[in-house]
Design an enzyme around this catalytic site. Structure first.
Site, PDB file in Angstrom:
ATOM      1  N   VAL A   1       0.835  -1.202   0.000  1.00  0.00           N
ATOM      2  CA  VAL A   1       0.000   0.000   0.000  1.00  0.00           C
ATOM      3  C   VAL A   1       0.869   1.250   0.000  1.00  0.00           C
ATOM      4  CG1 VAL A   1      -1.633   1.350   1.372  1.00  0.00           C
ATOM      5  CG2 VAL A   1      -1.981  -1.096   1.058  1.00  0.00           C
TER       6      VAL A   1
ATOM      7  N   ILE B   1       3.221   1.366  -3.557  1.00  0.00           N
ATOM      8  CA  ILE B   1       2.572   1.538  -4.862  1.00  0.00           C
ATOM      9  C   ILE B   1       2.199   3.014  -5.006  1.00  0.00           C
ATOM     10  CG2 ILE B   1       0.527   0.994  -6.223  1.00  0.00           C
ATOM     11  CD1 ILE B   1       0.630  -1.815  -4.947  1.00  0.00           C
TER      12      ILE B   1
ATOM     13  N   GLU C   1       0.116   5.085  -5.863  1.00  0.00           N
ATOM     14  CA  GLU C   1      -1.256   5.258  -6.351  1.00  0.00           C
ATOM     15  C   GLU C   1      -1.647   6.736  -6.417  1.00  0.00           C
ATOM     16  OE1 GLU C   1      -0.555   4.091  -3.317  1.00  0.00           O
ATOM     17  OE2 GLU C   1      -1.421   5.710  -2.122  1.00  0.00           O
TER      18      GLU C   1
ATOM     19  N   ASP D   1       0.261  33.875 -36.803  1.00  0.00           N
ATOM     20  CA  ASP D   1      -0.331  34.850 -37.711  1.00  0.00           C
ATOM     21  C   ASP D   1       0.261  36.211 -37.403  1.00  0.00           C
ATOM     22  OD1 ASP D   1      -2.100  33.218 -39.046  1.00  0.00           O
ATOM     23  OD2 ASP D   1      -3.637  33.424 -37.498  1.00  0.00           O
TER      24      ASP D   1
ATOM     25  N   ASP E   1       4.059  11.237   1.630  1.00  0.00           N
ATOM     26  CA  ASP E   1       3.686  11.159   0.219  1.00  0.00           C
ATOM     27  C   ASP E   1       2.893  12.358  -0.264  1.00  0.00           C
ATOM     28  OD1 ASP E   1       4.988   8.903  -0.442  1.00  0.00           O
ATOM     29  OD2 ASP E   1       3.236   7.891  -1.282  1.00  0.00           O
TER      30      ASP E   1
HETATM   31  P1  ATP Z   1      -2.829  37.031 -40.674  1.00  0.00           P
HETATM   32  O1  ATP Z   1      -1.637  37.904 -40.715  1.00  0.00           O
HETATM   33  O2  ATP Z   1      -3.494  37.072 -39.352  1.00  0.00           O
HETATM   34  O3  ATP Z   1      -2.664  35.732 -41.309  1.00  0.00           O
HETATM   35  P2  ATP Z   1      -3.916  38.691 -42.593  1.00  0.00           P
HETATM   36  O4  ATP Z   1      -4.852  39.742 -42.090  1.00  0.00           O
HETATM   37  O5  ATP Z   1      -2.573  39.085 -42.996  1.00  0.00           O
HETATM   38  O6  ATP Z   1      -3.966  37.617 -41.560  1.00  0.00           O
HETATM   39  P3  ATP Z   1      -5.965  38.065 -44.391  1.00  0.00           P
HETATM   40  O7  ATP Z   1      -6.915  38.649 -43.438  1.00  0.00           O
HETATM   41  O8  ATP Z   1      -6.259  36.757 -45.022  1.00  0.00           O
HETATM   42  O9  ATP Z   1      -4.548  37.921 -43.775  1.00  0.00           O
HETATM   43  O10 ATP Z   1      -5.701  39.142 -45.489  1.00  0.00           O
HETATM   44  C1  ATP Z   1      -4.927  38.857 -46.607  1.00  0.00           C
HETATM   45  C2  ATP Z   1      -5.027  39.965 -47.604  1.00  0.00           C
HETATM   46  O11 ATP Z   1      -6.376  40.103 -47.995  1.00  0.00           O
HETATM   47  C3  ATP Z   1      -4.645  41.309 -47.028  1.00  0.00           C
HETATM   48  O12 ATP Z   1      -3.290  41.570 -47.234  1.00  0.00           O
HETATM   49  C4  ATP Z   1      -5.500  42.265 -47.825  1.00  0.00           C
HETATM   50  O13 ATP Z   1      -4.844  42.590 -49.020  1.00  0.00           O
HETATM   51  C5  ATP Z   1      -6.720  41.451 -48.140  1.00  0.00           C
HETATM   52  N1  ATP Z   1      -7.798  41.766 -47.215  1.00  0.00           N
HETATM   53  C6  ATP Z   1      -7.807  41.616 -45.895  1.00  0.00           C
HETATM   54  N2  ATP Z   1      -8.963  41.972 -45.349  1.00  0.00           N
HETATM   55  C7  ATP Z   1      -9.733  42.371 -46.366  1.00  0.00           C
HETATM   56  C8  ATP Z   1     -11.064  42.853 -46.481  1.00  0.00           C
HETATM   57  N3  ATP Z   1     -11.843  42.995 -45.425  1.00  0.00           N
HETATM   58  N4  ATP Z   1     -11.522  43.168 -47.698  1.00  0.00           N
HETATM   59  C9  ATP Z   1     -10.768  43.002 -48.779  1.00  0.00           C
HETATM   60  N5  ATP Z   1      -9.523  42.557 -48.746  1.00  0.00           N
HETATM   61  C10 ATP Z   1      -8.993  42.253 -47.578  1.00  0.00           C
END
Ligand code: ATP
Length: 890
Positions: free
Chosen positions: A288, A291, A293, A335, A721
């Site tokens: 006991v 182990i 546990e 991102d 323990d």
């Molecule tokens: P992340 O960096 O978070 O990946 P991001 O904002 O760079 O995202 P997206 O949002 O996919 O990437 O945007 C990519 C491209 O799309 C931008 O560089 C812009 O040119 C265009 N874009 C972004 N938002 C819009 C919108 N609301 N309307 C039209 N074009 C847009």
């Protein structure tokens, strides 16, 4: 509310249903919603009933060894050893109480996590859009849907703009279904299957595309998912790899210890004249005690406490395994927008009529094509207080108009939307259609210039619209590059006017033959703390990658500023289309060469994760959009965004950043490393102690010495323990925790020298205890043989307990010395050790206890030997660690 209606919802018109649910398309009033919530209960799928404290307590006795121990104690009690029987019962009950306490603490921590990651939904209440917890949704609510939302209840759709839902949770069909609002034909009696009810949206489906509005017709257990009882309560408790490893180890150890206990039992009978019952009690008590546990519970508590600390630092763990995986992160792929930057966009530059001007000083009017397009092709909402709601890229464009005293609200009102092709991150464009006074239609498109330009045939030059030629194209692209290199996000604007609308509004039918109107460049400042976090991650052997839909030059400029990219690393930037040209095998080979991924689409993220994983690396990947879900699931740690993330992406992630901030990932990695280190400490502490106990008993039996009494063994186990092991889980961060490389994908809690430490330290604990016994027998304080034996046994008992408590200090640092860090920094630990030591000593010092625990009263000299011997483990282990460090350096 969800009574068996005669006519199914999908056959009724939305008007009928609004009346039926006593609501309007402006939603319920706040009071009405509250009343319905009280009446019908929350919109949740009822979880498993929790066990109550008593049930939990009883469960603690379901362990086979405990039952045998209790039976043996009872038998002992009936044959006269009443004190022994009572003490054993007491210890077992105390153990069970601790067990319940541990279990409940772990559960409470996990519950609070669940609460923090509660799903949200946008509903209309009294005409206003409000974001509420999905749990508070009631029938009659009007829910607004957009790409990335998870359907929060069963809805009858009353508006659908290219709305597509992925309903695999319910129908098993993973291809998204296009939805519409028309009532289905009531002609047939046949029941329409869920998959074919195209004007319905069911709880837990995902919106992959478009926008929509739905009326809530069923909530909670009344929904279609709620009716499928089997789908509930699954996947609730996922075991982490570490917990699974530990369970496995626990099983192996259990068998070894059981074997040894049987051996000790047999040897005890053969070797000496112990009674069968006594020997049985001793052997079972050892089993006991030895182990481990409590180990799984301690791991859960340590993980859960870790998640609590992380939550305080804005990292909300959704799945417990993430805590330990985090600690081994090699790659953080993030991102850009919102995570590395602030997502606070401001228009800085504007390019129209072939002229580039400063946005602040530019003279613009509502008649400017660029201004019209950026205002109209825009989903920003202006609420009653004049606040702008929506995507920062878009609100910035409306704000630009407001800053120039333009009546943008009026423009939007005058030209209502007649159709749209929503933005998606693959196409990187967005288009809206507006009916003009002369009944023609304006098609307004904005988006990434490199995507937009190929769709233009003309360009705007003051009042003229010359044909687009190579020279103009060149000028536009050069301007685009120039702005991007200043870390600006560039959007292009284009339009056309058509006499009639095409039958189908798609990118092919409307986003063609456009007239280019101009560019705008927006700044999105970096988050100030990110550069430091990138540097810290680098110091910890972790690579940070930038992944963005933005232009190559914008991405590169920002990556340079943040230290993600070095000035000589121009070649470490790759675009989505360049990536497309590489095969998976080529990419896996080259992946270490790339740091910044620009103009990528969500599907590229999966490739990036897989390429690194192929190289054995642990990858954390961020994502916010509905299309990021696969990458988030593939990554070892999918990181969702608490503020801007869609519900779908949050659902797919292991951890959510409450502040969307990259540096929070680094903080979480640090916490993950700490949790792992602390679990290693607890494991090392417990297993070396158990080894010491087994060794002591085994040798005592073989050598024909007195053997520790069952109550002594159980008492040592009880006081040494639980408390110190849990307290080790609360150890503060070791100073150099972010100074060494990630521990590697295949490492576990026994790696890094822990196994060998357990062995030599366990041998030390047992060896020193036996030595104390031997000394006490051979150099007795009392001459009488029986007294000498009793004293020796008491000293061995005290040493075996105390040495574990001293050893707990050693494991505070697995390889480092404990002297240059705050030995007493962990308050809980100090109290735990003190409490354990007092409980242990009390059995010897307190009058009356001696008999119960079969111990004698020790004098100062004997205590000196016990404490000196116990303390020696610190000295010895420090010396060993010193040489280990030397050796390691060499
Ligand atoms: P992340 O960096 O978070 O990946 P991001 O904002 O760079 O995202 P997206 O949002 O996919 O990437 O945007 C990519 C491209 O799309 C931008 O560089 C812009 O040119 C265009 N874009 C972004 N938002 C819009 C919108 N609301 N309307 C039209 N074009 C847009």
């Amino acid at each position: 509310m969800a009574q068996q209606q005669k006519q199914p919802y999908y056959q009724q018109s939305s008007k009928e249903l609004l009346t039926k649910f006593s609501t309007t398309d402006a939603g319920l009033s706040k009071q009405e919603a509250q009343q319905r919530l009280t009446q019908n209960g929350p919109n949740s799928l009822v979880a498993n009933k929790r066990k109550n404290v008593l049930q939990r307590f009883i469960d603690q006795f379901k362990d086979f060894m405990i039952i045998v121990l209790l039976v043996a104690a009872l038998v002992a009690g009936f044959s006269g050893e009443i004190a022994d029987a009572v003490i054993i019962m007491l210890v077992v009950i105390l153990n069970a109480v601790f067990g319940v306490f541990q279990e409940m603490q772990a559960e409470a921590a996990i519950d609070s996590l669940k609460e923090m990651s509660a799903p949200k939904a946008n509903v209309l209440r009294g005409g206003n859009v409000v974001t509420i917890n999905s749990e508070d949704i009631v029938t009659g609510d009007i829910v607004l849907l957009e790409a990335g939302d998870v359907i929060p209840a069963d809805l009858r759709l009353i508006e659908a703009q290219q709305l597509r839902l992925e309903e695999s949770a319910l129908t098993g069909e993973s291809v998204p279904v296009e939805k519409s609002v028309k009532a289905l034909n009531a002609g047939t009696d046949e029941k329409v299957s869920l998959g074919d009810q195209i004007n319905m949206a069911f709880m837990n489906s995902n919106v992959t595309n478009g926008r929509g509005v739905g009326l809530v017709v069923a909530t909670g257990m009344q929904t279609e998912v709620g009716r499928i009882a089997g789908m509930l309560n699954q996947a609730d408790e996922t075991k982490t790899p570490l917990q699974e490893n530990l369970n496995h180890l626990g099983k192996v150890l259990t068998w070894i210890i059981l074997g040894l206990s049987v051996l000790i039992f047999v040897l005890g009978l053969l070797n000496r004249q112990e009674s069968v019952l006594n020997m049985l009690l001793t052997a079972i008590s050892l089993a006991v005690a030895a182990i481990p546990e409590g180990l799984p519970a301690i791991v859960t508590i340590t993980l859960a406490l870790g998640t609590k600390r992380m939550a305080k630092r804005h990292a909300i763990v959704r799945k417990l395994p993430a805590v330990e995986t985090l600690g081994s992160t090699d790659i953080i792929a993030s991102d850009k927008t919102g995570t590395l930057t602030q997502n606070k966009m401001t228009v800085e530059r504007i390019f129209e009529n072939n002229e580039l001007t400063d946005a602040k000083t530019s003279q613009v009017t509502l008649d400017d094509k660029v201004v019209r397009i950026m205002t109209l092709a825009n989903d920003t909402k202006i609420n009653a207080d004049g606040e702008l709601l929506g995507d920062p890229t878009e609100t910035a464009l409306v704000q630009f108009g407001l800053d120039h005293q333009l009546d943008v609200a009026d423009l939007i009102k005058q030209l209502p939307r007649a159709g749209e092709v929503p933005f998606d991150s693959e196409r990187k464009l967005m288009t809206t259609i507006h009916q003009l006074d002369d009944n023609r239609y304006l098609i307004a498109t904005k988006g990434a210039p490199d995507q937009l330009l190929p769709r233009t045939t003309h360009y705007q030059l003051n009042d003229k619209m010359p044909e687009m030629d190579a020279k103009e194209r060149e000028t536009i692209l050069a301007t685009n590059t120039k702005l991007a290199k200043q870390a600006l996000r560039v959007l292009g604007m284009a339009y056309k006017i058509v006499p009639t609308l095409p039958a189908e509004i798609t990118t092919e039918t409307v986003e063609q033959d456009l007239t280019f109107a101009g560019l705008i460049g927006m700044i999105d400042p970096e988050r100030p703390e990110v550069a430091n976090a990138v540097a810290e991650a680098k110091g910890a052997g972790i690579r940070s990658l930038m992944i963005t839909g933005d232009h190559r030059d914008t991405a590169e400029a920002i990556a340079l500023r943040l230290g993600i990219l070095q000035p000589d690393e121009h070649d470490a930037v790759i675009t989505g289309s360049e990536l497309d040209a590489l095969s998976d095998a080529e990419f896996a080979k080259k992946v270490p060469d790339y740091v910044v991924y620009a103009r990528v689409a969500p599907e590229h993220k999966v490739r990036i994760v897989k390429a690194w994983q192929k190289r054995g690396k642990v990858v954390a990947m961020t994502g916010d959009g509905v299309n990021d879900a696969p990458a988030l699931k593939t990554a070892d740690i999918g990181v969702g965004m608490g503020i801007t993330g869609t519900e779908v992406s949050k659902n797919a992630s292991d951890m959510v950043l409450a502040d969307d901030n990259f540096s929070t990932i680094v903080v979480a990695v640090e916490e993950g490393r700490k949790v792992f280190a602390n679990i290693q400490k607890a494991v090392q502490y417990l297993l070396s102690a158990n080894l010491g106990e087994v060794l002591t008993l085994f040798m005592m039996t073989i050598l024909g010495w007195q053997i520790l009494a069952p109550v002594q063994i159980l008492w040592i186990n009880l006081v040494t323990d639980t408390f110190p092991a849990i307290a080790l889980g609360l150890e503060p961060m070791e100073r150099d925790i972010m100074k060494h490389k990630p521990r590697g994908r295949d490492s576990n809690f026994l790696s890094g020298g822990v196994t060998s430490s357990i062995f030599y330290q366990g041998l030390l604990e047992g060896g020193i205890t036996l030595l104390v016994y031997w000394l006490a027998i051979n150099y007795p304080v009392h001459a009488a043989a029986n007294l000498a034996h009793a004293d020796a046994l008491t000293m061995a008992f005290a040493t075996l307990g105390m040495i574990q408590l001293f050893h707990a200090f050693n494991v505070k640092s697995i390889h480092g010395t404990i002297f240059h860090r705050g030995i007493f920094a962990n308050r809980s630990f100090n109290w735990a050790i003190l409490a354990s030591a007092v409980l242990l000593a009390a059995t010897i010092v307190m009058p009356g206890f001696n008999k119960l625990f079969h111990v004698t009263h020790l004098d100062w000299f004997q205590w000196g030997i016990v404490l000196g011997a116990s303390l020696s483990i610190i000295v010895i282990v420090e010396i060993v660690k010193f040489f280990q460090r030397r050796f390691h350096k060499a």
